[in-house]
Design an enzyme around this catalytic site. Structure first.
Site: not given
Ligand code: F6P
Length: 561
Positions: A209, A215, A270-271, A356, A387, A526
Site C-alpha cells: 500500500k 520487508e 491494508g487488512r 490489528e 491432533h 519499526k
Molecule cells: O504491519 C503494519 C502494516 O502497516 C499493515 O497494516 C499492512 O497490511 C502491512 O504493514 C503492509 O503494509 P504495506 O502494504 O504498506 O506494505
C-alpha cells in the site's frame, strides 16, 4: 450526516450493559448448554441464521433468548445502526488518520446507487476493469507456457488475503500457473522460492500500500537483482514484462522501475485490501470472472449487513457474541477451526483482521478503556488441530469459544478420478464433516467422571484406582462453539465469508468504542528496528538497555554461509 466520533456513547456506561451484567450473574455464567437443549427442542432453529452463502448455527453458544435480546438492545442503545451507516457512507471513521473506511466500495457493482460518493465507484471500476483485462492477458501468456510462476512480494494485508484466498480457491485455479508468496525479510523465505523459478517465465508482483515497507522493499530489491542476474541479455528491458506493482504510491513504484502499476486509495485499509489491486494474485489464479464472483459474494454480505434487521443480521450477532464472551465470560481467546484444508491460512488472515483492528486499549478519544477488547484469535485447519491443541479445548482450564467452519460439498472428484477414487474421496469428506460435528458435540456434552467410570479404559495404567482414571478421562463440557456452514467453497461464498468477518470486527470494535482502522501499535517496533540496524554493522551498544545490548553482542553480525 457525519457524526463526530467522540459523540458515540460508551457502551459500558449504558443501562443495558448494567442489565446484561445482572443477567450474566443471574443466568449467563451458569447457563448449561445441555440443559438448554433439553428444555427447548427448537433451540437449533431459534439460534440458526442464514446470511448470504453462510448458514450459522449459534445454538451451542452460552446464551439464551434473554441474552440475545439484551445484546441487541445494547447494539441499538450504542447506535450500531447509525455507526454502520456511517461506515458504509464513507464517513471518516478512521478519525486518527482522517480517512474513510470504504472496502465495501471495492465490491460495489456498477449500476447500483451506492451509499457513498458515486465518484468513488467510478474510480474503483476504472482500476478494476483494466486490471482484470491485464489479468486475462497474463493468463493467456500462462496458457501458452510463457509464464509459469507468479511471485507476490508483500507483507501483512498485502500478503495474507491473497495467500489465504489462493489455496482456498484452488479448484478454480488455472493449472500450470504456480502462485508463490514471499513476505518475510528473511532469505529463508525468498531463496527457496527463487530456486524454483525460471526468470523468463516468472512474473513478480510487488504489493505494498505504502511502497515503503522495509520487508517488501528488501525482498523486491532482491528479486530484481536475482532477475537481472538470471535473465541474461536484455534483462533491464524485460523488467517491464516481468514486474508489476499494486500500491497507492504509484510514484514510488515508478522510481523502483516498475511500469505496470495498479493503484488503490488511502481509504482501503491494508487488512481490508484483498478486494483492491492487492487481489491481483487472486485474479491471476482464478481469472476475471471468478474474481468478480468473489467481489459479488462480499457485496451480498455487505447488503445483508446494511439491510437485515439486527435480529437476523449475522455480522451483528457474531460481533455481539464476541462482546458477550470477552466482557462478561472473560474469554481471552477465540479459536478458528476451518474443516477445509483450503482454508488453512484463514486463522492467520483473521489474526491480522481482528487483532490489528481491535487490539486497542484506548477509546476514540484516546481515553484508557476500563474493559477488555480483542481476544487472541488463533486456530488451525481441522482435523489437524484435533491432533495438536484440542486436548486443551476439551480439558484445559479455560472455556474457549470455538468457531467451526464446515463445507457441505467437496470439489475434488468428478472428472479427474476413477469411480473407486471418487468413492474414497467422498468417504474422506464424510469423515471430515463427522469430525467437525463430533468436536462441537464433545465440547458441549462433555463427560462426567461417573460416565467415564462405566467405560473400559484399556490403555490406562492397571495399578491406578478406577476413580482416578475416570477423573482423568472426564470432560467438563458446556464449552461454547459456533458452526458456520457453506454449501461449497466457491469464489462467491468465500467472498461472503470474509466480508462477514470484516463486519463482525466492525461491530465489536464499535461497541468497544475503539478505532478499528488504525494500527499505531506497529510503529514503535519499526522505529526501534531502524535505530538498531546500523548497530549490527558497527557493533555499538552505547545507550542500549542491558538486555538488548547483551543480545546484540550475542547475535553479532551474522553473515550468510
Ligand atoms: O504491519 C503494519 C502494516 O502497516 C499493515 O497494516 C499492512 O497490511 C502491512 O504493514 C503492509 O503494509 P504495506 O502494504 O504498506 O506494505
Amino acid at each position: 450526516m457525519n457524526t463526530p466520533a467522540s459523540t458515540w456513547p460508551r457502551c459500558d456506561l449504558s443501562l443495558t450493559w448494567t442489565a446484561l451484567r445482572g443477567h450474566f450473574e443471574a443466568h449467563g455464567r451458569d447457563l448449561d448448554l445441555r440443559e438448554a437443549f433439553a428444555r427447548d427442542p427448537a433451540r437449533f432453529d431459534t439460534f440458526a441464521l442464514q446470511a448470504p452463502e453462510v448458514f450459522a448455527d449459534l445454538s451451542k453458544n452460552r446464551w439464551d433468548l434473554a441474552t440475545r435480546k439484551l445484546l441487541l438492545e445494547l447494539a441499538r442503545e450504542c447506535g450500531i445502526e447509525a455507526r454502520r451507516d456511517g461506515l458504509l457512507r464513507g464517513d471518516p471513521i478512521n478519525h486518527t488518520e482522517g480517512r474513510a473506511v470504504l472496502h465495501t466500495a471495492l465490491r460495489a457493482p456498477k449500476g447500483e446507487t451506492p451509499p457513498f460518493d458515486p465518484v468513488i465507484l467510478a474510480d474503483v471500476h476504472a482500476v478494476l476493469d483494466p486490471l482484470l483485462a491485464w489479468v486475462e492477458t497474463q493468463r493467456a501468456r500462462a496458457a501458452r507456457g510463457e509464464i509459469t510462476d507468479v511471485v507476490n512480494i508483500g507483507i501483512g494485508g498485502s500478503d495474507l488475503g491473497p495467500q489465504m484466498v489462493v489455496p482456498a480457491l484452488d479448484a478454480y485455479a488455472q493449472r500450470g500457473l504456480k502462485l508463490h508468496f514471499v513476505s518475510n525479510v528473511d532469505g529463508h523465505d525468498i531463496v527457496p522460492v527463487l530456486r524454483q523459478l525460471d526468470a523468463h517465465r516468472t512474473l513478480f508482483i510487488v504489493a505494498s500500500k505504502t511502497f515503503t515497507t522495509q520487508e517488501t522493499m528488501a525482498n523486491a530489491q532482491l528479486a530484481r537483482a536475482w532477475f537481472l542476474q538470471h535473465y541474461g541479455a536484455g534483462a533491464e528491458a524485460a523488467i517491464a514484462d516481468h514486474f508489476a506493482a499494486t500500491t497507492t504510491n504509484v510514484a514510488a513504484a515508478a522510481r523502483f522501475g516498475i511500469s505496470t502499476t495498479f493503484g488503490f486509495w488511502d481509504w482501503v485499509g491494508g487488512r481490508y485490501s484483498l478486494w483492491s489491486a492487492i487481489g491481483l494474485p487472486i485474479a491471476l489464479a482464478i481469472g476475471a470472472d471468478n474474481f468478480r464472483a468473489l467481489l459479488a459474494g462480499a457485496h451480498a454480505m455487505d447488503r445483508h449487513f446494511a439491510e437485515a434487521p439486527l435480529e437476523g443480521n449475522l455480522p451483528v450477532q457474531l460481533g455481539l457474541l464476541d462482546v458477550w464472551y470477552r466482557n462478561f465470560h472473560h474469554a481471552a481467546s477465540r479459536s478458528i477451526a476451518p474443516y477445509h484444508q483450503g482454508l488453512r491460512r484463514l486463522p492467520a488472515y483473521l489474526q491480522q483482521l481482528e487483532m490489528e483492528s481491535n487490539g486497542k486499549s484506548v477509546d476514540l478519544d484516546g481515553e484508557p478503556l476500563p474493559f477488555d477488547t480483542c481476544p487472541v484469535v488463533w486456530g488451525e485447519a481441522g482435523t489437524n488441530g484435533q491432533h495438536a491443541y484440542f486436548q486443551m479445548l476439551h480439558q484445559g482450564t479455560d472455556a474457549i469459544p470455538v468457531e467451526f467452519i464446515a463445507v457441505r460439498q467437496t470439489h475434488y472428484g468428478p472428472e479427474e478420478h476413477s469411480a473407486e477414487l471418487r468413492a474414497a474421496l467422498a468417504d474422506q469428506h464424510h469423515k471430515l464433516l463427522a469430525n467437525c460435528l463430533a468436536q462441537s458435540q464433545a465440547l458441549m456434552l462433555g463427560k462426567t467422571a461417573a460416565e467415564a467410570a462405566t467405560e473400559k479404559a484399556p490403555t490406562a495404567a492397571p495399578d491406578l484406582p478406577a476413580t482416578t482414571v475416570a477423573r482423568h478421562r472426564s470432560f467438563p463440557g458446556n464449552r461454547p462453539s459456533t458452526t458456520l456452514v457453506l454449501d461449497e467453497l466457491s469464489p462467491r461464498s468465500l467472498g461472503a465469508l470474509i466480508a462477514l468477518y470484516e463486519h463482525r470486527v466492525f461491530v465489536s470494535g464499535a461497541l468497544w468504542r475503539i478505532n478499528s482502522y488504525d494500527q499505531w501499535g506497529v510503529e514503535l517496533g519499526k522505529a526501534l528496528c531502524n535505530q538498531l540496524l546500523p548497530r549490527f554493522a558497527n557493533g555499538d551498544t552505547a545507550g542500549l538497555d542491558a538486555s538488548t545490548a547483551g543480545l546484540l553482542k550475542r547475535l553479532g553480525v551474522v553473515t550468510g554461509r
